[in-house]
Enzyme design. Structure first.
Site, short mmCIF file in Angstrom:
data_model
loop_
_atom_site.label_atom_id
_atom_site.label_comp_id
_atom_site.label_asym_id
_atom_site.label_seq_id
_atom_site.Cartn_x
_atom_site.Cartn_y
_atom_site.Cartn_z
N SER A 32 24.28 31.37 37.00
CA SER A 32 24.12 31.74 35.60
C SER A 32 24.34 30.48 34.76
CB SER A 32 25.07 32.85 35.21
OG SER A 32 26.39 32.41 35.41
N LEU A 33 24.29 30.63 33.46
CA LEU A 33 24.35 29.45 32.60
C LEU A 33 25.58 29.48 31.71
CD1 LEU A 33 20.66 29.20 31.34
CD2 LEU A 33 21.84 27.58 32.83
N GLU A 38 11.66 34.96 34.62
CA GLU A 38 12.17 36.07 33.83
C GLU A 38 11.05 37.08 33.62
OE1 GLU A 38 15.30 35.65 33.02
OE2 GLU A 38 15.77 36.94 31.30
N CYS A 51 17.37 63.30 -10.62
CA CYS A 51 17.02 64.20 -11.73
C CYS A 51 17.24 65.67 -11.39
CB CYS A 51 15.57 63.97 -12.16
SG CYS A 51 14.37 64.56 -10.95
N LYS A 60 14.82 30.62 25.97
CA LYS A 60 15.53 31.53 26.86
C LYS A 60 14.99 32.92 26.58
CE LYS A 60 20.18 32.52 28.54
NZ LYS A 60 20.20 33.98 28.38
N CYS A 102 10.51 63.40 -4.56
CA CYS A 102 10.96 64.11 -5.75
C CYS A 102 9.69 64.59 -6.45
CB CYS A 102 11.74 63.16 -6.67
SG CYS A 102 11.97 63.81 -8.33
N ASP A 142 14.33 36.73 26.76
CA ASP A 142 15.30 37.78 26.99
C ASP A 142 14.68 38.88 27.86
OD1 ASP A 142 17.79 38.77 26.77
OD2 ASP A 142 17.60 39.47 24.71
N GLU A 184 13.59 24.69 26.88
CA GLU A 184 12.62 25.78 27.00
C GLU A 184 13.25 27.05 26.44
OE1 GLU A 184 11.81 25.01 31.12
OE2 GLU A 184 13.32 26.43 31.79
N CYS A 189 10.71 61.63 -13.27
CA CYS A 189 12.09 61.39 -12.78
C CYS A 189 12.52 59.98 -13.18
CB CYS A 189 12.10 61.53 -11.26
SG CYS A 189 13.64 61.00 -10.49
N LYS A 246 22.96 29.50 22.63
CA LYS A 246 22.75 30.91 22.27
C LYS A 246 22.62 31.03 20.76
CE LYS A 246 23.43 34.45 24.71
NZ LYS A 246 24.41 34.94 25.58
N TYR A 286 10.37 29.79 35.60
CA TYR A 286 11.11 28.62 35.08
C TYR A 286 11.81 27.80 36.15
CZ TYR A 286 14.91 32.09 35.05
OH TYR A 286 15.81 33.06 35.39
N ARG A 291 18.28 39.53 40.30
CA ARG A 291 19.36 38.57 40.49
C ARG A 291 20.62 39.26 41.01
NH1 ARG A 291 22.58 36.87 36.07
NH2 ARG A 291 24.11 35.31 36.69
N ASP A 294 25.43 42.10 22.65
CA ASP A 294 25.60 40.84 23.37
C ASP A 294 26.72 40.01 22.75
OD1 ASP A 294 23.55 41.68 24.86
OD2 ASP A 294 22.07 40.25 24.10
S1 IVH Z 1 17.52 28.69 34.26
C1 IVH Z 1 20.76 27.56 36.84
N1 IVH Z 1 15.66 28.97 32.43
O1 IVH Z 1 19.02 33.19 31.42
C2 IVH Z 1 19.70 27.96 35.96
N2 IVH Z 1 17.15 30.77 32.80
O2 IVH Z 1 22.27 33.05 32.15
C3 IVH Z 1 19.65 29.40 35.74
N3 IVH Z 1 16.71 32.72 31.41
O3 IVH Z 1 19.78 34.61 34.49
C4 IVH Z 1 18.51 29.92 35.02
N4 IVH Z 1 14.96 31.90 30.35
O4 IVH Z 1 17.66 35.29 33.39
C5 IVH Z 1 16.70 29.54 33.06
N5 IVH Z 1 13.96 29.08 30.87
C6 IVH Z 1 14.99 29.65 31.50
C7 IVH Z 1 15.42 30.95 31.20
C8 IVH Z 1 16.52 31.47 31.88
C9 IVH Z 1 15.76 32.95 30.49
C10 IVH Z 1 17.77 33.67 31.79
C11 IVH Z 1 17.86 33.93 33.25
C12 IVH Z 1 19.26 33.63 33.67
C13 IVH Z 1 19.97 33.59 32.36
C14 IVH Z 1 21.06 32.54 32.39
#
Ligand code: IVH
Length: 689
Positions: A88-89, A182, A420, A121, A435, A123, A119, A440, A323, A234, A142, A39
């Site tokens: 995405s974020l 998730e 040894c 994140k 061993c 994985d 909250e 030894c 991150k 979420y 997604r 990553d």
């Molecule tokens: S919010 C616009 N909340 O993170 C908001 N995402 O790159 C988009 N993820 O694809 C998502 N925990 O798979 C949100 N508490 C959380 C999350 C979460 C994990 C993942 C999700 C998303 C990626 C964001």
């Protein structure tokens, strides 16, 4: 494809190669579920590409990965269009970047007050679930954010996804709603799954995320059904009818009322300061959690503000992800060497091209044993993914076989001890190779290091280097020799002198009076750690009683298992070990524990079982344990429903979590002092949450 002979600038070439690398990684990651870069590498490529494109917009092409989100959906499943794109974020990697993110919000909405929800994140894999009239109709991945895959049949097998929304507390159900969340796998479930796959001769997953993704995208839903998947919800993509909601916090509440699992630790923070404190707290807790998280999501709570802030290029302005520093990196194995452990085990160790993982330079990783090396097909010269999680010894997670050049060398476990030269032996049914020479020098050195260490006989001044020197000089042939060292000769050794020799001699003398448990531990009985040594000392009160005890009697000690019991009995019946014990006795080392035994039956904590976890700031773990025992408590190693209290210091992990699950009070260090001072154990709610 750019022609190498044409007028392509180095900059264009770089941009092109970044795009190709990102596309390849996307494919490997999303379609094949077989990532070929970490990553961290992926994030670095993205950053560089974004920066280059920002500085040279003329280089942006419509097919650049920056111009879309995620990747092309695989053709194995039916494609579906998301009615509302799944964004995405953006990422932030430190406090400064989080501040900059928040400052932008304040510029866009001057004078606005923001509440930030934090909250974890989790994985895993993002999914969207559509419910019509409360019934699950469709579930999708997604994909690229606009088009995903229809995996309804698979998602229906995920046990904590409601097939029908719960109606509770008079909250009206919406006519249509899309719930987002998730899908992930807990660490323990992931380990068990991998063990199962390995037993069946299959290919194991690299991490829980891949296991979740691979399981969800099975063509046969019966296989998915056997995988321990969970959903944490979420967000809401859209909703028609039903209760209205004005904030993200209300969204989470609503999802809970519908029967979804959401993060129990989502928190609304009145300031960026507090949001950042949450980020740091999650980073601390990270390794102790039951599931893997790769960061913290920070969201503006107020939905009207969210709408006003809007989004840029498929990333909302109102949310960002902090991150964590990566725990995995790729590097090269320069060599594989073998160390010999205290019990004679040959431990293969990878010497790595030094790499920075989360701020620590890692240059070695354990390879466990020869089976592990064969199973992962690890060779000298390989490019590998290395993981370092907290205090755990770095491990090789996976070989990137596609990066092989053909010059890699297979590793063979030596059939002779590298120290040894004696033959090595691998017993049937055991993973380790040993061993065969109990004298030894490598084994002896480790043995001495263990005996003099702080948790054992604690001989200050006799460090590993000096101990090794005494072994090499033939002055220590077994641990008994520590008490008959030739002090005049030592005073004459280079770098030592009279003063050092007499200090060392005093330390050796002082160690003769250590409690019995320390001696038992110091002997280095296989499988017997500090806690078990304590249990044995408490039960038998002397080495002689322990030597005389039958296996069954040892096995009957609460907290001692059959493997340990057999290990103790075998060890104490081996003539060499008996001779060493006699040597120690003759030297005047204490063999009985006058004040060992259970804590006082009438102490303030009599009858209470407590557990310690995490790092204490005012005393060592051993001091705390002793103080608790003196107060009559039984100090246990793991939490059960019968535990009276868990005392948690810094970085407390799974034990505190387990306690909360059982409703066992989790108390902090102040409470520990209060209880030791005679106060009763406070009951009920966890005072730390
Ligand atoms: S919010 C616009 N909340 O993170 C908001 N995402 O790159 C988009 N993820 O694809 C998502 N925990 O798979 C949100 N508490 C959380 C999350 C979460 C994990 C993942 C999700 C998303 C990626 C964001």
């Amino acid at each position: 494809m750019p022609d190498a002979c044409s007028d392509v600038s180095p900059l264009e070439r770089r941009v092109d190669s970044l795009r190709r690398a990102i596309e390849k990684h996307n494919y490997d990651y999303y379609i094949l579920d077989q990532p070929t870069a970490t990553d961290a590498e992926y994030d670095a490529m993205w950053r560089e590409l974004r920066e280059l494109e920002a500085a040279h917009p003329e280089l942006i092409t419509p097919d650049s990965p920056t111009q879309r989100v995620g990747t092309t959906p695989s053709s194995r499943f039916n494609q579906i269009e998301h009615p509302v794109p799944m964004l995405s974020l953006s990422n932030v990697f430190n406090r400064g970047e989080l501040d900059a993110w928040a400052a932008r919000l304040e510029r866009i909405l001057p004078g606005a007050e923001f509440t930030y929800v934090t909250e974890p994140k989790v994985d895993g894999l993002a999914v969207a679930l559509t419910y019509i009239d409360g019934v699950l109709q469709r579930g999708a991945t997604r994909g690229d954010g606009v088009t995903g895959e229809d995996i309804t049949v698979n998602l229906r097998t995920v046990k904590n996804i409601p097939l029908r929304l719960r109606e509770s507390g008079g909250v009206p159900l919406p006519n249509a709603i899309e719930v987002r969340g998730e899908v992930f796998m807990r660490r323990a479930d992931f380990e068990a799954l991998n063990a199962r796959i390995e037993r069946d001769g299959g290919k194991t997953f690299m991490n829980p995320r891949n296991a979740a993704a691979g399981s969800l995208r099975q063509l046969d839903p019966n296989i998915t059904a056997q995988r321990p998947l969970r959903l944490t919800a979420y967000g809401i993509g859209y909703a028609q009818g039903g209760a209205s909601f004005r904030s993200h916090s209300e969204v989470l509440q609503l999802l809970r009322s519908f029967g979804f699992e959401t993060s129990p630790d989502a928190r609304a923070n009145p300031s960026v300061d507090e949001a950042w404190a949450q980020c740091e707290a999650w980073l601390e807790r990270r390794n102790g959690l039951a599931f893997e998280i790769d960061g913290v999501v920070i969201k503006v709570d107020d939905l009207r503000q969210q709408e006003e802030l809007g989004f840029v290029s498929r990333e909302p302005r109102w949310a960002t992800a902090y991150k964590f520093p990566a725990i995995q990196q790729t590097t090269r194995i320069n060599d594989i060497i073998v160390n010999v452990g205290r019990t004679g085990t040959l431990n293969p160790l990878a010497l790595l091209e030094p790499v920075n993982i989360g701020g620590v330079i890692v240059s070695r990783a354990t390879l466990h044993n020869e089976d592990e090396i064969r199973r992962k097909d690890i060779r000298v010269g390989d490019t590998v993914v290395v993981q370092r999680a907290g205090d755990v010894i770095p491990q090789v997670v996976q070989v990137l076989t596609e990066r092989r050049t053909g010059d890699e060398r297979e590793f063979v476990m030596p059939d002779h001890c590298p120290v040894c030269g004696s033959p090595t032996h691998r017993a049937e049914g055991e993973a380790a190779r040993y061993c065969t020479n109990s004298a030894c020098p490598a084994q002896l050195k480790r043995h001495v290091h263990h005996f003099v260490a702080r948790g054992a006989m604690d001989i200050a001044g006799l460090g590993e280097k000096l101990a090794d020197r005494f072994v090499d000089l033939g002055m220590i042939r077994d641990i008994g020799d520590i008490y008959s060292l030739d002090w005049e000769r030592i005073a004459e050794l280079e770098g030592l002198g009279e003063l050092s020799a007499s200090n060392l001699r005093a330390a050796v003398e002082a160690s003769k009076d250590r409690p019995l448990a320390r001696l038992v531990f110091g002997l280095g009985i296989p499988f017997v750690g500090e806690r078990s040594s304590r249990l044995l000392a408490d039960r038998f009160h002397s080495i002689d009683n322990l030597v005389a005890a039958e296996v069954e009697t040892i096995d009957s000690v609460p907290g001692i298992g059959p493997v340990q019991a057999q290990g103790v009995a075998d060890f104490l019946r081996t003539p060499e070990n008996v001779a060493v014990i006699e040597k120690l006795r003759a030297a005047g080392v204490r063999m009985v524990d006058a004040d060992a035994g259970d804590g006082p039956a009438d102490g303030p904590l009599a009858g209470k079982t407590v557990v310690l976890t995490g790092r204490l700031s005012t005393m060592t773990r051993a001091e705390a344990e002793n103080a608790l025992r003196r107060a009559g408590a039984n100090v246990a190693g793991s939490v059960s429903r019968k535990t009276s209290a868990v005392f948690a210091g810094e970085e407390a992990g799974s034990k505190a979590e387990r306690a909360r699950e059982f409703g066992v009070p989790v108390l902090d260090e102040d409470a520990l002092h209060a209880v030791l001072g005679g106060e009763a154990i406070p009951n009920g709610k966890d005072q730390r949450s």
